[in-house]
Design an enzyme around this catalytic site. Structure first.
Site, PDB file in Angstrom:
ATOM      1  N   HIS A  54       0.611  -1.142  -0.367  1.00  0.00           N
ATOM      2  CA  HIS A  54       0.080   0.005   0.142  1.00  0.00           C
ATOM      3  C   HIS A  54       1.059   1.249  -0.038  1.00  0.00           C
ATOM      4  CE1 HIS A  54      -3.951  -2.308   0.459  1.00  0.00           C
ATOM      5  NE2 HIS A  54      -3.396  -3.305   1.321  1.00  0.00           N
ATOM      6  N   GLY A  56       3.074   4.079  -1.816  1.00  0.00           N
ATOM      7  CA  GLY A  56       3.530   4.622  -2.996  1.00  0.00           C
ATOM      8  C   GLY A  56       1.941   4.015  -3.502  1.00  0.00           C
ATOM      9  N   GLY A  58      -0.589   3.201  -5.907  1.00  0.00           N
ATOM     10  CA  GLY A  58      -1.737   1.539  -5.895  1.00  0.00           C
ATOM     11  C   GLY A  58      -2.473   1.091  -4.695  1.00  0.00           C
ATOM     12  N   HIS A  74      -3.591   5.976   5.433  1.00  0.00           N
ATOM     13  CA  HIS A  74      -3.892   6.425   4.445  1.00  0.00           C
ATOM     14  C   HIS A  74      -4.128   7.028   3.516  1.00  0.00           C
ATOM     15  CE1 HIS A  74      -1.728   9.904   1.963  1.00  0.00           C
ATOM     16  NE2 HIS A  74      -1.412  10.706   3.027  1.00  0.00           N
ATOM     17  N   ASP A  75      -4.100   5.683   2.349  1.00  0.00           N
ATOM     18  CA  ASP A  75      -5.046   5.866   0.995  1.00  0.00           C
ATOM     19  C   ASP A  75      -6.877   5.729   1.310  1.00  0.00           C
ATOM     20  OD1 ASP A  75      -2.878   5.619  -0.234  1.00  0.00           O
ATOM     21  OD2 ASP A  75      -3.136   3.017  -0.626  1.00  0.00           O
ATOM     22  N   ASP A 124      -2.097  13.428   6.349  1.00  0.00           N
ATOM     23  CA  ASP A 124      -0.799  12.477   6.075  1.00  0.00           C
ATOM     24  C   ASP A 124       0.006  12.541   7.401  1.00  0.00           C
ATOM     25  OD1 ASP A 124      -1.074  13.309   3.680  1.00  0.00           O
ATOM     26  OD2 ASP A 124      -0.552  15.622   3.364  1.00  0.00           O
TER      27      ASP A 124
END
EC number: 3.1.1.4
Length: 147
Positions: A54, A56, A58, A74-75, A124
């Site tokens: 997860h 980076g 994608g 975070h995604d 973030d």
């Protein structure tokens, strides 16, 4: 590879400085995330690029460890913010400016920003704190970019 990292940082920092005309830590979200991780984190941001499933670009599958879980959360946070607080914007949250600063070694999101920008900043900030809290679990074997 190690000689490329300082060069990459110098180029990135040069682009960072040259693309801004505002306060020292007000940038597009991706730059903010990079520098927030660089300044407030325990590891250089590039150590996470390509880490697990997860971290980076994608993200799919199960997280390989707590570091990868931070990236998964975070995604999801970006996705939720894009759908909710930033839903009226016609662009991806990764490209929305926000302000932040360090105070007493803590990341602080500027409360004068829009609700959207504050929410992105919180995503973030939360991942940097998560990565710091789980730093002991970092395993280079999970980094596809360096391993």
């Amino acid at each position: 590879m190690s000689s490329k990292i300082p060069l990459l940082f110098i180029i990135s920092f040069g682009l960072y400085v040259s693309t801004t005309n505002s306060s020292p830590i007000e940038r597009r979200s991706l730059w903010n995330f990079f520098f927030m991780t660089f300044i407030g984190g325990k590891r250089a941001p590039w150590k996470y690029d390509g880490y697990g499933n997860h971290c980076g670009i994608g993200g799919k599958g199960s997280p390989v460890d707590s570091i990868d879980r931070c990236c998964q959360v975070h995604d999801r946070c970006y996705h939720e913010v894009n759908e909710n607080e930033c839903g009226s914007y016609k662009r991806n949250v990764k490209f929305i400016d926000y302000d932040w600063y360090m105070q007493d070694k803590q990341i602080v999101c500027d409360t004068t920003d829009t609700v959207c920008a504050q929410a992105i900043c919180k995503c973030d900030k939360d991942i940097v704190e998560c990565l710091n809290q789980n730093d002991k679990d970092y395993n280079p074997k999970y980094n596809k970019a360096i391993g």
